[in-house]
Motif scaffolding. Structure first.
Motif, PDB file in Angstrom:
ATOM      1  N   THR A 236       0.851  -1.182   0.000  1.00  0.00           N
ATOM      2  CA  THR A 236       0.000   0.000   0.000  1.00  0.00           C
ATOM      3  C   THR A 236       0.884   1.228   0.000  1.00  0.00           C
ATOM      4  OG1 THR A 236      -0.093   0.090   2.404  1.00  0.00           O
ATOM      5  CG2 THR A 236      -1.759  -1.258   1.307  1.00  0.00           C
ATOM      6  N   ASP A 237       0.240   2.349  -0.118  1.00  0.00           N
ATOM      7  CA  ASP A 237       0.980   3.613  -0.143  1.00  0.00           C
ATOM      8  C   ASP A 237       1.170   4.181   1.242  1.00  0.00           C
ATOM      9  OD1 ASP A 237      -1.720   5.950  -0.766  1.00  0.00           O
ATOM     10  OD2 ASP A 237      -1.680   4.051   0.321  1.00  0.00           O
ATOM     11  N   SER A 238       0.860   3.388   2.267  1.00  0.00           N
ATOM     12  CA  SER A 238       1.011   3.916   3.615  1.00  0.00           C
ATOM     13  C   SER A 238       2.460   3.959   4.050  1.00  0.00           C
ATOM     14  CB  SER A 238       0.202   3.063   4.609  1.00  0.00           C
ATOM     15  OG  SER A 238       0.649   1.714   4.550  1.00  0.00           O
ATOM     16  N   THR A 239       3.271   3.097   3.495  1.00  0.00           N
ATOM     17  CA  THR A 239       4.681   3.073   3.837  1.00  0.00           C
ATOM     18  C   THR A 239       5.450   3.907   2.824  1.00  0.00           C
ATOM     19  OG1 THR A 239       4.422   0.881   4.792  1.00  0.00           O
ATOM     20  CG2 THR A 239       6.666   1.603   4.256  1.00  0.00           C
ATOM     21  N   VAL A 240       5.990   4.981   3.280  1.00  0.00           N
ATOM     22  CA  VAL A 240       6.702   5.889   2.398  1.00  0.00           C
ATOM     23  C   VAL A 240       8.189   5.793   2.691  1.00  0.00           C
ATOM     24  CG1 VAL A 240       6.920   8.267   1.636  1.00  0.00           C
ATOM     25  CG2 VAL A 240       4.710   7.395   2.421  1.00  0.00           C
ATOM     26  N   THR A 241       8.967   5.426   1.735  1.00  0.00           N
ATOM     27  CA  THR A 241      10.398   5.286   1.904  1.00  0.00           C
ATOM     28  C   THR A 241      11.119   6.143   0.879  1.00  0.00           C
ATOM     29  OG1 THR A 241      10.428   3.369   0.447  1.00  0.00           O
ATOM     30  CG2 THR A 241      10.176   2.958   2.814  1.00  0.00           C
ATOM     31  N   SER A 242      12.417   6.120   0.993  1.00  0.00           N
ATOM     32  CA  SER A 242      13.227   6.916   0.087  1.00  0.00           C
ATOM     33  C   SER A 242      13.255   6.275  -1.288  1.00  0.00           C
ATOM     34  CB  SER A 242      14.650   7.037   0.647  1.00  0.00           C
ATOM     35  OG  SER A 242      15.503   7.599  -0.309  1.00  0.00           O
ATOM     36  N   THR A 243      13.369   7.135  -2.286  1.00  0.00           N
ATOM     37  CA  THR A 243      13.506   6.635  -3.653  1.00  0.00           C
ATOM     38  C   THR A 243      14.891   6.060  -3.887  1.00  0.00           C
ATOM     39  OG1 THR A 243      11.960   8.331  -4.372  1.00  0.00           O
ATOM     40  CG2 THR A 243      13.311   7.300  -6.071  1.00  0.00           C
ATOM     41  N   PHE A 244      15.880   6.530  -3.154  1.00  0.00           N
ATOM     42  CA  PHE A 244      17.263   6.200  -3.448  1.00  0.00           C
ATOM     43  C   PHE A 244      17.783   5.030  -2.633  1.00  0.00           C
ATOM     44  CE2 PHE A 244      16.538  10.721  -4.146  1.00  0.00           C
ATOM     45  CZ  PHE A 244      16.808  10.800  -5.503  1.00  0.00           C
ATOM     46  N   TRP A 245      17.139   4.696  -1.553  1.00  0.00           N
ATOM     47  CA  TRP A 245      17.612   3.557  -0.762  1.00  0.00           C
ATOM     48  C   TRP A 245      16.454   3.002   0.064  1.00  0.00           C
ATOM     49  CZ3 TRP A 245      20.582   8.184  -0.438  1.00  0.00           C
ATOM     50  CH2 TRP A 245      20.079   9.142   0.444  1.00  0.00           C
ATOM     51  N   SER A 246      16.501   1.726   0.298  1.00  0.00           N
ATOM     52  CA  SER A 246      15.550   1.031   1.152  1.00  0.00           C
ATOM     53  C   SER A 246      16.287  -0.121   1.810  1.00  0.00           C
ATOM     54  CB  SER A 246      14.361   0.509   0.341  1.00  0.00           C
ATOM     55  OG  SER A 246      14.794  -0.384  -0.670  1.00  0.00           O
ATOM     56  N   HIS A 247      15.842  -0.519   2.963  1.00  0.00           N
ATOM     57  CA  HIS A 247      16.595  -1.498   3.738  1.00  0.00           C
ATOM     58  C   HIS A 247      15.695  -2.613   4.236  1.00  0.00           C
ATOM     59  CE1 HIS A 247      14.813   0.611   7.174  1.00  0.00           C
ATOM     60  NE2 HIS A 247      15.099  -0.474   7.881  1.00  0.00           N
ATOM     61  N   GLY A 248      16.336  -3.724   4.558  1.00  0.00           N
ATOM     62  CA  GLY A 248      15.692  -4.849   5.211  1.00  0.00           C
ATOM     63  C   GLY A 248      16.615  -5.403   6.274  1.00  0.00           C
ATOM     64  N   LEU A 249      16.060  -5.826   7.402  1.00  0.00           N
ATOM     65  CA  LEU A 249      16.841  -6.276   8.555  1.00  0.00           C
ATOM     66  C   LEU A 249      16.336  -7.623   9.018  1.00  0.00           C
ATOM     67  CD1 LEU A 249      18.843  -5.849  10.946  1.00  0.00           C
ATOM     68  CD2 LEU A 249      16.982  -4.659  12.135  1.00  0.00           C
ATOM     69  N   ALA A 250      17.274  -8.517   9.329  1.00  0.00           N
ATOM     70  CA  ALA A 250      16.944  -9.829   9.882  1.00  0.00           C
ATOM     71  C   ALA A 250      17.926 -10.146  10.995  1.00  0.00           C
ATOM     72  CB  ALA A 250      16.997 -10.900   8.797  1.00  0.00           C
ATOM     73  N   GLU A 251      17.412 -10.640  12.105  1.00  0.00           N
ATOM     74  CA  GLU A 251      18.220 -11.028  13.249  1.00  0.00           C
ATOM     75  C   GLU A 251      17.709 -12.365  13.765  1.00  0.00           C
ATOM     76  OE1 GLU A 251      17.435  -7.756  15.772  1.00  0.00           O
ATOM     77  OE2 GLU A 251      19.062  -6.518  15.026  1.00  0.00           O
ATOM     78  N   MET A 252      18.622 -13.279  14.035  1.00  0.00           N
ATOM     79  CA  MET A 252      18.255 -14.603  14.513  1.00  0.00           C
ATOM     80  C   MET A 252      19.137 -14.951  15.698  1.00  0.00           C
ATOM     81  SD  MET A 252      17.686 -16.668  10.935  1.00  0.00           S
ATOM     82  CE  MET A 252      16.521 -16.054   9.698  1.00  0.00           C
ATOM     83  N   ALA A 253      18.517 -15.490  16.745  1.00  0.00           N
ATOM     84  CA  ALA A 253      19.233 -15.788  17.987  1.00  0.00           C
ATOM     85  C   ALA A 253      20.023 -17.079  17.905  1.00  0.00           C
ATOM     86  CB  ALA A 253      18.250 -15.854  19.162  1.00  0.00           C
ATOM     87  N   GLY A 254      19.704 -17.955  16.957  1.00  0.00           N
ATOM     88  CA  GLY A 254      20.405 -19.226  16.878  1.00  0.00           C
ATOM     89  C   GLY A 254      20.042 -20.127  18.032  1.00  0.00           C
ATOM     90  N   GLN A 255      21.025 -20.785  18.605  1.00  0.00           N
ATOM     91  CA  GLN A 255      20.784 -21.696  19.707  1.00  0.00           C
ATOM     92  C   GLN A 255      20.965 -21.038  21.061  1.00  0.00           C
ATOM     93  OE1 GLN A 255      23.074 -25.269  19.268  1.00  0.00           O
ATOM     94  NE2 GLN A 255      22.175 -25.813  17.303  1.00  0.00           N
ATOM     95  N   ARG A 256      21.157 -19.728  21.083  1.00  0.00           N
ATOM     96  CA  ARG A 256      21.275 -19.026  22.353  1.00  0.00           C
ATOM     97  C   ARG A 256      19.922 -18.494  22.783  1.00  0.00           C
ATOM     98  NH1 ARG A 256      26.170 -15.009  21.299  1.00  0.00           N
ATOM     99  NH2 ARG A 256      25.309 -14.081  23.178  1.00  0.00           N
ATOM    100  N   ASN A 257      19.768 -18.289  24.075  1.00  0.00           N
ATOM    101  CA  ASN A 257      18.470 -17.895  24.611  1.00  0.00           C
ATOM    102  C   ASN A 257      18.252 -16.392  24.604  1.00  0.00           C
ATOM    103  OD1 ASN A 257      20.321 -17.215  26.517  1.00  0.00           O
ATOM    104  ND2 ASN A 257      19.411 -18.345  28.203  1.00  0.00           N
ATOM    105  N   LYS A 258      19.197 -15.611  24.094  1.00  0.00           N
ATOM    106  CA  LYS A 258      18.992 -14.179  24.005  1.00  0.00           C
ATOM    107  C   LYS A 258      19.692 -13.649  22.768  1.00  0.00           C
ATOM    108  CE  LYS A 258      22.929 -12.982  27.011  1.00  0.00           C
ATOM    109  NZ  LYS A 258      23.336 -12.229  28.223  1.00  0.00           N
ATOM    110  N   LEU A 259      19.193 -12.525  22.283  1.00  0.00           N
ATOM    111  CA  LEU A 259      19.726 -11.885  21.083  1.00  0.00           C
ATOM    112  C   LEU A 259      20.594 -10.714  21.498  1.00  0.00           C
ATOM    113  CD1 LEU A 259      19.678 -11.857  17.964  1.00  0.00           C
ATOM    114  CD2 LEU A 259      17.778 -10.249  18.115  1.00  0.00           C
ATOM    115  N   CYS A 260      21.878 -10.797  21.197  1.00  0.00           N
ATOM    116  CA  CYS A 260      22.834  -9.769  21.587  1.00  0.00           C
ATOM    117  C   CYS A 260      23.271  -8.923  20.399  1.00  0.00           C
ATOM    118  CB  CYS A 260      24.048 -10.410  22.252  1.00  0.00           C
ATOM    119  SG  CYS A 260      23.665 -11.340  23.749  1.00  0.00           S
TER     120      CYS A 260
END
Length: 1291
Positions: A743-767
């Protein structure tokens, strides 16, 4: 906190006149006498309460002037447990804070004289406190500290030195901040009634009773510090209850002449506490005293009454030699056997220690010794001597007298050769000389030491090896030569060699003796040949990874007992059949080579782990998993199989014979048929992501052991609901999610956009934490960051919240990217406060901003990092590393710096056993070994730059730069790309926290949407509109996100479009109807060409596609015939507006309309134009007419805006007749608060529109009229009249 009023003077300072906040002191010192309140536990002050304008002016005159914050006592004095003395002894000392203005030449003695203090104390990182020598200069100490952190500019150093937040790293006290009473082994103390002896001849008297160590001390209350003390040893004694007196205990010592003291307590709680603690002392012999890290200068006096002490730990203090309880008095401990004096910075060896003949263990590491006295030969009972981390170059000959010495540590000194005294120390079996300055390995010296079995020479400067004779060495069994500079190594003379470590050298050829060889670790070299003769029949583990081997050595194939073989990351093209036929091999690592096929197995082998990832395999032998001639499966014991990164299309069905298989990893192949693994009884982990799977054949019952199934990246795979139900019991099921409608509700830059992923693996906390700001610094740039705290999550989150603000402040102070990036890291390091004293974090920061230095480039990218987080730029499909890894293994310069600072590097390559990083944010207690100064690189962004990848240590340990770039280059969604990288890392065995951020870049002149060189925005349907109004009013609402473009693309009904557009317009101007949006505006600039001044109202053109179920006349238009040159799409009406930097072909040829003034107004023309659009039919043909002046002025008023428009349900106002003029709405809608509407780049500049077929004739007629009207002269302003409003059927 505002300005603090001066309070009463402290007990150690004379009162100051209230009207003189800063007064002159002897020696030119100016002391700010203010009683400042502390801010919580951080002891920090507000900026306004530092000093006044006079003091600031005084500082500005010379950069060598500065301010020293002088703290008072920070803890309370020791108190007794009695109620009578608690009021007098439990008072807290004043914690007033004084500001002393001085110069870098001012000594501590001068400040003490002005303050009325005896001494000044220095505390580093909230930990150790040492007394300053009278000649030391406090301000110079602060300046040197900041300079070593990384600050270069003297003015900035002066500014940072005046910041009270610096007290978390370095601070000064006017008196010792804490008392050491609780360090004297005092377990309990109090004033009670005491009677001596078992009989009643003695009377009860009030005495001070102290349970210290293993002794009971009884003294007079009045003269408890100077009077006579009665010491009763309790070791071996007994504690009895006195039945004739309530709450009383009898303390008795051991021996024939035992003494007894009766002590009467007032309450039952005190009685029980003393009985419980004293019983432990009596029954348990406490012979070890640990006083490490207590900032001691002398041994506490009460310790000398505990004669049973056998081990005394005084590590990490500031012990003195000639004080009353100094090191010269340690001989009083008659039973002392172990003494630890490491990290005391003694400088000179305490000679009186050589008189403690009972010592068997002595640790004197990290004291700055440059030589040893000859008297050390008197310690005949010494068995262990540790001298690591000093500046020793030789050892005295008298050390050879210590015939019982079995362990001698001289690592991280300055030895250039192995000391000859080793030949006399026949009890030694190890030469431990890691981190010295040896350049030549002389095997002849080792041959003369027949008692030496282990040689540790890692982290030296070894380049060559010398063999004096051909005589073999039969006593050396273990050699460690890691992290040296050897190019060739021949140890064939070491006939008894069992284990060799030679990782991270520059070896091209290695020659060894195989008679006794059991383990060989030679990874991370340049080996092309490894020669071992004879065949090592005892070899069990061989690591030749990360070299240049083209084949597996023959002797390795013939080793009969080899269990682990790692030849990954080489140049192998084939796997010898003899390796796969080994009857002892358990683990085979062949990943990251060029193997194209595997040989056919004939016999059963006990292989448990087979790693074939990232080779060139196209198929596996059909008989690889089948039964052998002995009716056993060839890979009967196989448990883990890794086939990732090959070109396999299928996996043989015979894999079902591997009944013990629990892990199958085969991602990034071309597998189209799901392997038959769901029938294996022990299968747990299956990764078949990034393949060509189309369906899955599921058995009736899945194995109960299956825990993880990864099917992501199989674009043709469709799972039915029944299949998903069967998979519901799996703990982790990874499948591709259906993309959500955008939708057009998310307005981002024309020149750059980002995506982020974080996974804790086998540990019980994300550092791991990340920072992502697409709109930074008022929308003219972007900031992205990655923070990895390894084992702590607090620091990454603090940096995530504060670092962008610090960067914004630094950018405003300096335009030099190296300066503001370095200061950002250093200030963030300071702002961590007490949290950064013991904890640390790697940090990576990427800043995209308009490039002012290079006019040919639109944006520049500045990257700074400390630790192990890295950023990689994809330029033309090739990876470009932008970061530097600050670790001991990957940065020899940093490793040498740490060695020069005499840090102890453990065998796992960690500084003091804490971290492998040499630069981090935080961990201030490891200063000066760990520094926060970052590595900084800048590069201009070009059209060839596709994306930017940010990742933490775990990501880059399992992915190469090229593989990471190739994996996400063609992924459309940056979020999906980031998730793919994390999934790949986990597929390669990453079990730690992993974080990845992918930033897609769209940098290029074709993305420009601003007005340049006096050209104006084209009107609807490609016709130019150059009408401008002289002295046009400027908009009142400034742009909140200058320079950031957004995209608007949707399909909705016309009423929905009108509502949406009206809402957007009302966000910026509350009273703005359509005509209000048509007012003159300043020149439009895009992010490629930002406007030099902020606050201008800027709008971007838009591209919108609208849908309607009916045509203009309300009837279906399916039966109408299309008109040539007009694109139709059934009932769908498409309106496209493509507006760029006036690149259309019609702009230059279109004749401008006549101005209202005879003189052309180039200034207004350069700033922008005003569009007057006549309301006519619903399909506007682009005829531009001026608006009525009265109408225009009327619609500017908020009170009258509703007269000419309808108010929609969302609160916006759109004129009734204009709500259906789609082209005007799409073209002239103002920007949202979060961005602009940006037109996408198209190949053809001519705009096209689609109309219903029944309106084609009308459209042609209107277009013809418009062409005619352009040839006619336009009337003057006074001759213009407002045409009557025309209404037509809606589109």
């Amino acid at each position: 906190m505002g300005e603090v009023e001066p309070g009463p003077a402290g007990p150690l300072e004379p009162p100051e006149p209230p009207e003189a906040p800063a007064s002159r002191r002897p020696g030119g010192i100016r002391v700010l006498k203010r009683n400042m309140k502390r801010n919580g536990s951080r002891n920090c002050l507000n900026r306004r309460s530092r000093f006044g304008s006079r003091e600031r002016d005084w500082l500005r005159e010379d950069v060598k002037r500065g301010c020293v914050y002088l703290y008072g006592a920070d803890s309370t004095t020791a108190t007794t447990t009695t109620t009578t003395s608690s009021s007098s002894s439990s008072s807290s000392s004043s914690s007033d804070l004084h500001l002393v203005l001085c110069t870098v030449e001012t000594p501590a003695s001068e400040i003490c004289a002005g303050e009325g203090r005896e001494s000044l104390y220095l505390q580093l990182h909230g930990d150790l406190v040492r007394r300053l020598e009278p000649t030391e200069r406090p301000l110079q100490i602060v300046y040197d500290y900041l300079s070593r952190l990384g600050f270069d500019d003297l003015v900035r150093i002066q500014e940072e030195a005046t910041n009270p937040d610096l007290g978390c790293m370095i601070r000064f006290y006017g008196e010792k901040p804490c008392h050491m009473d609780h360090l004297d082994r005092i377990l309990l103390s109090g004033i009670y009634n005491v009677r001596k002896g078992k009989t009643q001849l003695h009377k009860w008297a009030e005495r001070l009773v102290v349970l210290c160590g293993t002794c009971l001390i009884v003294s007079s209350v009045k003269d408890c510090q100077t009077g006579k003390m009665h010491i009763l040893p309790l070791v071996g004694g007994k504690i009895e209850e006195v039945k004739r007196r309530q709450y009383s205990l009898a303390f008795s010592s051991a021996g024939a002449q035992a003494q007894t003291y009766h002590v009467s307590f007032e309450t039952l709680a005190e009685y029980q506490r003393w009985q419980r603690q004293a019983s432990k002392v009596v029954s348990q012999r406490i012979s070890t005293v640990d006083l490490s890290c207590y900032s001691l200068e002398e041994v506490p006096e009460h310790l000398f009454y505990s004669q049973d002490i056998t081990y005394l730990n005084l590590r990490h203090n500031f012990m003195q030699l000639e004080r009353p309880g100094g090191l010269d008095t340690l001989y009083k401990f008659s039973q002392l056997k172990g003494l630890n004096l490491s990290h005391n910075k003694l400088g000179l060896f305490p000679i009186l220690l050589c008189e403690i003949s009972t010592l068997t263990e002595l640790n004197l590491s990290c004291n700055g010794f440059r030589d040893l006295p000859s008297q050390i030969g008197n310690l005949l009972n010494l068995q262990t001597l540790c001298l690591d981390g000093n500046f020793l170059t030789t050892l005295p000959e008298e050390l050879g007298n210590l015939q019982q010495l079995s362990s001698l540590g001289i690592s991280f000194n300055n030895f250039s050769q192995i000391p000859e005294v080793y030949e006399k120390l026949t009890m030694l079996d190890k030469v431990v000389m890691a981190g010295n300055c040896l350049e030549v390995l002389n095997l002849g010296v080792l041959n003369r030491m027949n008692h030496i079995k282990h040689v540790d020479l890692r982290m030296n400067h070894l380049k060559t090896m010398v063999i004096e004779n051909l005589e073999g060495n039969k006593h050396i069994t273990h050699v460690d030569l890691r992290d040296n500079r050897l190019t060739d190594l021949d140890l064939s003379s070491l006939c008894s060699l069992e284990q060799l470590h030679c990782e991270r050298n520059q070896l091209r050829e290695l020659t060894l003796s195989g008679f006794s060889l059991r383990t060989l670790y030679a990874s991370s070299n340049r080996l092309t040949a490894v020669n071992v003769y004879p065949v090592p029949s005892l070899l069990t583990s061989l690591d030749l990874s990360r070299n240049l081997l083209e084949c597996v050595p023959d002797w390795a194939c013939e080793a009969k007992k080899i269990e682990v073989l790692d030849v990954s990351y080489n140049l192998l093209t084939e796997v010898p059949i003899r390796i796969l036929s080994s009857l002892s091999l358990r683990k085979l690592m062949l990943g990251h080579n060029h193997v194209q096929n595997l040989p056919t197995l004939v016999e059963h082998i006990p292989l448990e782990v087979l790693d074939l990832q990232h080779n060139a395999l196209t198929r596996l032998p059909d008989t690889l998993f089948s039964k052998a001639l002995n009716k056993l499966n060839k890979l009967e014991q196989l448990e883990e199989l890794n086939l990732s990164g090959n070109k396999l299309k299928t996996i043989p069905t015979t894999i079902a014979n591997c009944k013990r298989l629990h892990t199958l990893v085969a991602h990034s192949n071309n597998i189209s048929i799901f392997p038959e693994i769901l029938q294996l009884p022990q299968i747990q982990f299956v990764d078949l992501s990034c393949n060509d799977l189309t369906e899955i054949l599921i058995p009736e019952a899945l194995p109960a052991t299956l825990q993880d199934l990864d099917l992501t990246g199989n674009t043709n795979l469709v799972l039915e609901h029944k299949t998903l139900d069967i998979f519901s019991h799996i703990t982790t099921l990874k499948i591709d999610q259906k993309p959500l409608p955008t939708t057009d509700s998310t307005v981002t830059s024309t020149f750059w956009s980002h995506g982020l992923a974080e996974m804790a693996g086998q540990r019980n906390k994300l550092c791991v934490s990340a920072l992502a700001m697409d709109n930074f610094a008022e929308g003219v740039g972007a900031v992205y960051g990655m923070f990895d705290g390894d084992r702590n999550e607090e620091l990454p989150r603090l940096l995530q919240c504060t670092m962008a603000d610090v960067l914004l402040e630094e950018v405003q102070q300096s335009t030099n990217d190296t300066v503001f990036m370095a200061n950002t890291f250093l200030v963030s390091h300071r702002k961590l406060g007490m949290a950064g004293q013991k904890l640390g974090s790697s940090a990576l920061l990427c800043y995209i901003r308009p490039d002012t230095a290079d006019p040919a480039s639109s944006f520049s990218l500045t990257v700074a990092n400390v630790g192990t987080c890295q950023a990689v730029l994809c330029r033309g499909g090739k990876p470009v590393p932008l970061s530097k890894v600050f670790s001991l293994e990957q940065d020899p310069e940093e490793a040498q710096r740490v060695k020069d600072q005499k840090a102890i590097i453990t065998e796992d390559n960690k500084v003091n056993g804490v971290t492998c990083c040499t630069r981090m944010l935080g961990c201030t207690y490891l200063y000066p070994w760990i520094l926060p100064k970052p590595h900084i690189s800048s590069t201009p962004l070009t059209i060839q730059d596709e994306l930017l990848i940010l990742g933490n240590k775990a990501l880059w340990e399992h992915l190469s730069y090229t593989e990471a770039v190739n994996a996400v280059r063609h992924v459309q969604d940056p979020l999906a790309a980031a998730k793919k990288l994390c999934t790949l890392a986990q597929s390669y065995g990453c079990q730690d926290n992993v974080g990845a951020m992918v930033v897609y870049l769209n940098i290029g002149e074709e993305g420009c949407t601003c007005e340049m060189n006096g050209l104006t925005l084209p009107g609807p349907v490609g016709f130019a509109s150059t009408t401008s109004i002289k002295d046009a009013p400027k908009p009142a609402t400034p742009s909140s996100s200058s320079g950031i473009a957004s995209e608007f693309s949707s399909e909705m009904s016309t009423s929905e479009v009108s509502s949406e557009v009206g809402s957007t317009a009302s966000d910026e101007h509350n009273a703005g109807g359509l005509d209000t949006a048509l007012l003159p505006r300043p020149e439009r600039r895009c992010s490629l060409h930002p406007t030099p001044t902020s606050g201008l109202f800027q709008r971007q053109p838009s591209c919108a596609t609208f849908s309607s179920n009916q045509s203009d006349n309300g009837l279906d238009s399916d039966d109408d015939q299309p008109v040539e040159g007009v694109i139709t799409n059934g009932s769908k009406v498409e309106v496209e507006v493509d507006i760029h930097c006036c690149r259309g072909r019609d702009l230059e040829n279109s004749p401008p309309l006549r101005e209202s003034s005879p003189t052309p107004c180039s200034e207004e023309h350069a700033r922008g134009s005003c569009f007057g659009i006549r309301r006519q039919n619903s399909v506007n043909s682009g005829i531009v007419l001026p608006m009525s002046k009265d109408r225009m002025e009327l619609q500017k008023s908020p009170s009258t805006s509703c007269l000419y428009g309808k108010k929609l349900s969302n609160g916006s106002i759109v004129p009734l007749e204009d709500s259906l003029n789609l082209i005007e709405v799409a073209t002239e809608v103002p920007k949202r608060k979060t961005g602009y509407f940006a037109a996408p780049t198209q190949m053809e500049p001519e705009d096209q529109f689609v109309v219903p077929r029944d309106l084609e004739e009308e459209v042609k007629e209107q277009m013809k009229q418009h062409q005619d009207s352009r040839l006619e002269p336009e009337p003057h302003e006074e001759d213009r009249t407002e045409p009557p409003e025309e209404f037509d059927t809606a589109l």
